[in-house]
Design an enzyme around this catalytic site. Sequence first.
Site, PDB file in Angstrom:
ATOM      1  N   SER A  25      20.201 -20.847  23.332  1.00 51.04           N
ATOM      2  CA  SER A  25      19.212 -21.079  22.365  1.00 51.04           C
ATOM      3  C   SER A  25      19.232 -22.087  21.338  1.00 51.04           C
ATOM      4  O   SER A  25      20.559 -22.465  20.989  1.00 51.04           O
ATOM      5  CB  SER A  25      19.272 -19.564  21.502  1.00 51.04           C
ATOM      6  OG  SER A  25      18.225 -19.361  20.663  1.00 51.04           O
ATOM      7  N   PRO A  26      18.480 -22.612  20.861  1.00 50.98           N
ATOM      8  CA  PRO A  26      18.441 -23.526  19.651  1.00 50.98           C
ATOM      9  C   PRO A  26      19.368 -23.196  18.594  1.00 50.98           C
ATOM     10  O   PRO A  26      19.034 -21.886  18.103  1.00 50.98           O
ATOM     11  CB  PRO A  26      17.000 -23.746  19.360  1.00 50.98           C
ATOM     12  CG  PRO A  26      16.051 -23.437  20.616  1.00 50.98           C
ATOM     13  CD  PRO A  26      16.802 -22.075  20.997  1.00 50.98           C
TER      14      PRO A  26
ATOM     15  N   ARG B 282      25.292 -17.481  19.512  1.00 54.05           N
ATOM     16  CA  ARG B 282      26.888 -17.327  18.987  1.00 54.05           C
ATOM     17  C   ARG B 282      27.687 -16.879  19.904  1.00 54.05           C
ATOM     18  O   ARG B 282      28.754 -17.628  20.135  1.00 54.05           O
ATOM     19  CB  ARG B 282      26.809 -16.016  18.034  1.00 54.05           C
ATOM     20  CG  ARG B 282      26.248 -16.307  16.613  1.00 54.05           C
ATOM     21  CD  ARG B 282      26.065 -15.351  15.668  1.00 54.05           C
ATOM     22  NE  ARG B 282      25.388 -15.584  14.371  1.00 54.05           N
ATOM     23  CZ  ARG B 282      24.255 -15.365  13.931  1.00 54.05           C
ATOM     24  NH1 ARG B 282      23.299 -14.890  15.214  1.00 54.05           N
ATOM     25  NH2 ARG B 282      23.607 -15.714  13.099  1.00 54.05           N
TER      26      ARG B 282
ATOM     27  N   ARG C 234       8.280 -20.668  21.009  1.00 52.15           N
ATOM     28  CA  ARG C 234       9.057 -19.617  20.693  1.00 52.15           C
ATOM     29  C   ARG C 234       8.529 -18.608  19.652  1.00 52.15           C
ATOM     30  O   ARG C 234       7.663 -19.447  18.732  1.00 52.15           O
ATOM     31  CB  ARG C 234      10.356 -19.997  20.153  1.00 52.15           C
ATOM     32  CG  ARG C 234      11.158 -18.988  19.176  1.00 52.15           C
ATOM     33  CD  ARG C 234      12.536 -19.370  18.912  1.00 52.15           C
ATOM     34  NE  ARG C 234      13.472 -18.608  19.758  1.00 52.15           N
ATOM     35  CZ  ARG C 234      14.789 -18.897  19.790  1.00 52.15           C
ATOM     36  NH1 ARG C 234      15.309 -19.232  18.589  1.00 52.15           N
ATOM     37  NH2 ARG C 234      15.501 -18.394  20.777  1.00 52.15           N
TER      38      ARG C 234
ATOM     39  N   TYR D   2       9.039 -20.299  10.034  1.00 43.23           N
ATOM     40  CA  TYR D   2       8.593 -21.862   9.927  1.00 43.23           C
ATOM     41  C   TYR D   2       7.320 -22.142   9.764  1.00 43.23           C
ATOM     42  O   TYR D   2       6.365 -20.988  10.045  1.00 43.23           O
ATOM     43  CB  TYR D   2       9.564 -22.714  10.670  1.00 43.23           C
ATOM     44  CG  TYR D   2      11.075 -22.374  10.645  1.00 43.23           C
ATOM     45  CD1 TYR D   2      11.556 -22.502   9.336  1.00 43.23           C
ATOM     46  CD2 TYR D   2      11.797 -21.950  11.621  1.00 43.23           C
ATOM     47  CE1 TYR D   2      12.909 -22.475   9.015  1.00 43.23           C
ATOM     48  CE2 TYR D   2      13.259 -21.785  11.389  1.00 43.23           C
ATOM     49  CZ  TYR D   2      13.959 -21.808  10.029  1.00 43.23           C
ATOM     50  OH  TYR D   2      15.039 -21.588   9.864  1.00 43.23           O
TER      51      TYR D   2
ATOM     52  N   CYS E 208      20.649 -24.597  14.987  1.00 40.02           N
ATOM     53  CA  CYS E 208      20.947 -25.962  13.991  1.00 40.02           C
ATOM     54  C   CYS E 208      22.498 -26.093  13.708  1.00 40.02           C
ATOM     55  O   CYS E 208      23.409 -25.083  13.489  1.00 40.02           O
ATOM     56  CB  CYS E 208      20.501 -25.476  12.718  1.00 40.02           C
ATOM     57  SG  CYS E 208      18.588 -25.209  12.642  1.00 40.02           S
TER      58      CYS E 208
END
Length: 361
Positions: free
Chosen positions: A22-23, A324, A230, A182, A25
């Site tokens: 998963s993306p 994670r 997404r 976003y 940051c």
Amino acid sequence: MSQLFSPLSLRGVTLRNRVGVSPMCQYSSRDGFATDWHLVHLGQFAVGGAGLVFTEATAVVPEGRISPQDLGIWDDAQVPMLQRITSFIEAQGAVPGMQLAHAGRKASTQRPWDGHGLVPPDAGGWSNVMAPSAIAFSPNYPQPHALTLEGIAAVVDAFRGAAVRAMAAGFRLIEVHAAHGYLLHQFLSPLSNHRDDAYGGPLAHRARLCLDVLAAIRAVVPDAMPVVVRISATDWADAGWTVEESIQLAARLKDAGADMIDVSSGGLASGVHVPIGPGYQVPFARQVRHGAGVTTASVGLITDAAQAEQIVRDGDADMVLLARELLRQPHWPLLAAHALGAPVSWPEQYERAHPAGPPKR
């Protein structure tokens, strides 16, 4: 036979398994440029056996970054380092994917370990923060400017140009970030979109920018290249974006050329209660998958091999994306394959660490 470790084909691209990165940051860029951190960070997941490796949310314009340290794809000069990264990922048998993003009203903010809230221009932030309507995310976030129609057209053009650069950098799959509060999600949700023009009001209008961006990208990428979107399935807030609207949007996106819907949730409204637990977003992926008849990916506290296998086997989603858990164990896919009895090839350099024991010489 493991379903999790069966191939998944999206247009002309075949993933070796249904485990994706998963993306995430990293807040480790300089002026939007990738660094050696990104090479090692993303490369380790390809070595670890993932089928798809996504970059972090990659800003299509400088003012679309979440923080001043975000990755970007608005400048041709940013391409060469990204080429180095995609080349390494592909050499390990994984597919490199880029998530294209614009932070909208959540831009020009602190990276997590520096605090929270806005970064003022005299500290490296910027004042031209944009949104569908002039409504701030929260009191300590920037006050955004409502985009004009010309500004909306410029956003669409920025996504188009970013897709061209992503291809030049060697990415074989593109994801449009329309989740987590976003810019594209801000247009979707009635909590943040109070416009009364062609981009506000009924769902068809609020979804217009997301569909415009998808159309612009599909117009410049080859037919064989997959494009994923997404979404946040729900705002977790009264009068906000709903699962039912997500299903309608997913069906429209599929008709417009989206190949998979990556189903997450939240991020639009501050101070909401999210009932977090193992696989808490999986039901959303299942509802979108069956309600819209689309391929989906699920994400969110997926940590166990048997859990991930069950998600795919039960038809809740076509693949899982981990975040994670991969930071804790970058070789999770290799270990999960072993636990599920699936055939898997460890890198020759690491073969001696295979759970079944070192190869006989």
